[in-house]
Write a protein that holds these residues in place. Sequence first.
Motif, PDB file in Angstrom:
ATOM      1  N   TRP A 143     -33.943  34.976 -35.705  1.00  0.00           N
ATOM      2  CA  TRP A 143     -34.237  36.030 -36.676  1.00  0.00           C
ATOM      3  C   TRP A 143     -33.746  37.397 -36.207  1.00  0.00           C
ATOM      4  O   TRP A 143     -33.520  38.290 -37.011  1.00  0.00           O
ATOM      5  CB  TRP A 143     -35.747  36.078 -36.948  1.00  0.00           C
ATOM      6  N   GLU A 144     -33.552  37.553 -34.901  1.00  0.00           N
ATOM      7  CA  GLU A 144     -33.026  38.812 -34.366  1.00  0.00           C
ATOM      8  C   GLU A 144     -31.501  38.822 -34.326  1.00  0.00           C
ATOM      9  O   GLU A 144     -30.889  39.888 -34.225  1.00  0.00           O
ATOM     10  CB  GLU A 144     -33.570  39.057 -32.954  1.00  0.00           C
ATOM     11  N   GLN A 186     -29.271  36.849 -36.538  1.00  0.00           N
ATOM     12  CA  GLN A 186     -28.896  35.953 -37.631  1.00  0.00           C
ATOM     13  C   GLN A 186     -27.380  35.893 -37.826  1.00  0.00           C
ATOM     14  O   GLN A 186     -26.807  34.810 -37.966  1.00  0.00           O
ATOM     15  CB  GLN A 186     -29.583  36.393 -38.920  1.00  0.00           C
ATOM     16  N   SER A 200     -32.859  32.152 -43.664  1.00  0.00           N
ATOM     17  CA  SER A 200     -33.822  32.332 -42.559  1.00  0.00           C
ATOM     18  C   SER A 200     -34.766  31.145 -42.398  1.00  0.00           C
ATOM     19  O   SER A 200     -35.862  31.288 -41.851  1.00  0.00           O
ATOM     20  CB  SER A 200     -34.631  33.630 -42.747  1.00  0.00           C
ATOM     21  N   ASN A 201     -34.344  29.976 -42.858  1.00  0.00           N
ATOM     22  CA  ASN A 201     -35.132  28.757 -42.650  1.00  0.00           C
ATOM     23  C   ASN A 201     -34.684  28.148 -41.316  1.00  0.00           C
ATOM     24  O   ASN A 201     -34.087  27.065 -41.259  1.00  0.00           O
ATOM     25  CB  ASN A 201     -34.913  27.784 -43.798  1.00  0.00           C
ATOM     26  N   PHE A 202     -34.996  28.850 -40.237  1.00  0.00           N
ATOM     27  CA  PHE A 202     -34.423  28.524 -38.934  1.00  0.00           C
ATOM     28  C   PHE A 202     -34.928  27.202 -38.364  1.00  0.00           C
ATOM     29  O   PHE A 202     -34.177  26.478 -37.711  1.00  0.00           O
ATOM     30  CB  PHE A 202     -34.696  29.661 -37.951  1.00  0.00           C
ATOM     31  N   ARG A 220     -34.483  33.135 -30.608  1.00  0.00           N
ATOM     32  CA  ARG A 220     -34.938  34.158 -31.557  1.00  0.00           C
ATOM     33  C   ARG A 220     -33.883  34.437 -32.627  1.00  0.00           C
ATOM     34  O   ARG A 220     -33.363  35.561 -32.748  1.00  0.00           O
ATOM     35  CB  ARG A 220     -35.303  35.450 -30.822  1.00  0.00           C
TER      36      ARG A 220
END
Length: 350
Positions: A259-260, A262, A291-293, A257
């Motif tokens: 995005w949580e 970063q 955020s292009n994970f 995860r």
Amino acid sequence: MFSDITVEKLVPLLEGQKMVLIDVRSPSEYKDFSIPGSINIPFFTDEERAEIGTIYKQISEAAARERGLEIISAKLPAFIREFQQIEGEKTVFCWRGGMRSRTTATLLDLMNIHVHRLDGGIRAYRKWVVQELEAFQVPRTAYVLNGLTGTGKTRILTALQKEGYPVIDLEGMANHKGSIFGHIGQNPHNQKMFDSLMIHQLRKLQSAPYILFEAESNRIGKIVIPPFLSELKDTCTQLIIDMPMEVRIQEILDDYRPWEYQAECMEAFLRIKSRIHTPIAKQIEEDLRSSNFASAVRLLLENYYDERYNHTASQYPEAQKVKISVSSIEEATEAVKKIVAKGMKPAMLK
């Protein structure tokens, strides 16, 4: 009167869930390391313990004891009530089985609450753990889940463990996912806690005809796995999980995860950035910042993790490997179950 209990007599009761363990040390001591399954009812808070320690060093032992008595007297009713709410047979312990646990047991006895006191405290328990690990004999047969990063090896083991298979979940015991990003979103255990969880699980599985565990390096974060597991890993069946790249990327995204976390992911990446070809490393960094994970994960797999895995996997003889090509965690879990049921082993163990 309370009664003392040795580690050797306590462990079977603990493993049989017939004993409630209560750690009366301070919250920071408990957080650092305690006996698995214990609860914390601190005799002193961290601040109170520090104050008493200062008095002991700068004034005298008698003055420290007097101050300790003042502190515990003020909160004694609440302290006792916490124990009254706990059902079942109870054992209290502190660091060495000294003042805190002895005083606790004596006070509880005055209130007609019987408890045991762990002889030697958690220090004696730690000594027992070390001795047990050094002497433990693991099953000769094992199945090691191997495969590229993102093939869900831990999730497969978790599913198998829930069904009663003899699993050693190394990452679960370390509370660390094993990679440079493995600490993110976790609260990694120290070596003492890892060793304790390990020996209790090994004892639980000591009659199993085989064990299942993941192919880890000798270290998981700061944790060192027991040498006998490393040796077993090198000689037993390697179940090579193979999944499509897109499935692996999604598995990693679901697991980590990013995005949580970063900022934490960026910090971890910067620790390995210099090991990756410069243009690729620059692109990964840009992907993490924007955020292009999914793209970042793909590039990390293709240009770092897969290369490392392929190098390690090449050191295992082909006779040890059983390849499992699947498209999901569920398929992989069922495939492992079938292989284990058939008793597939490498030639060297037949």
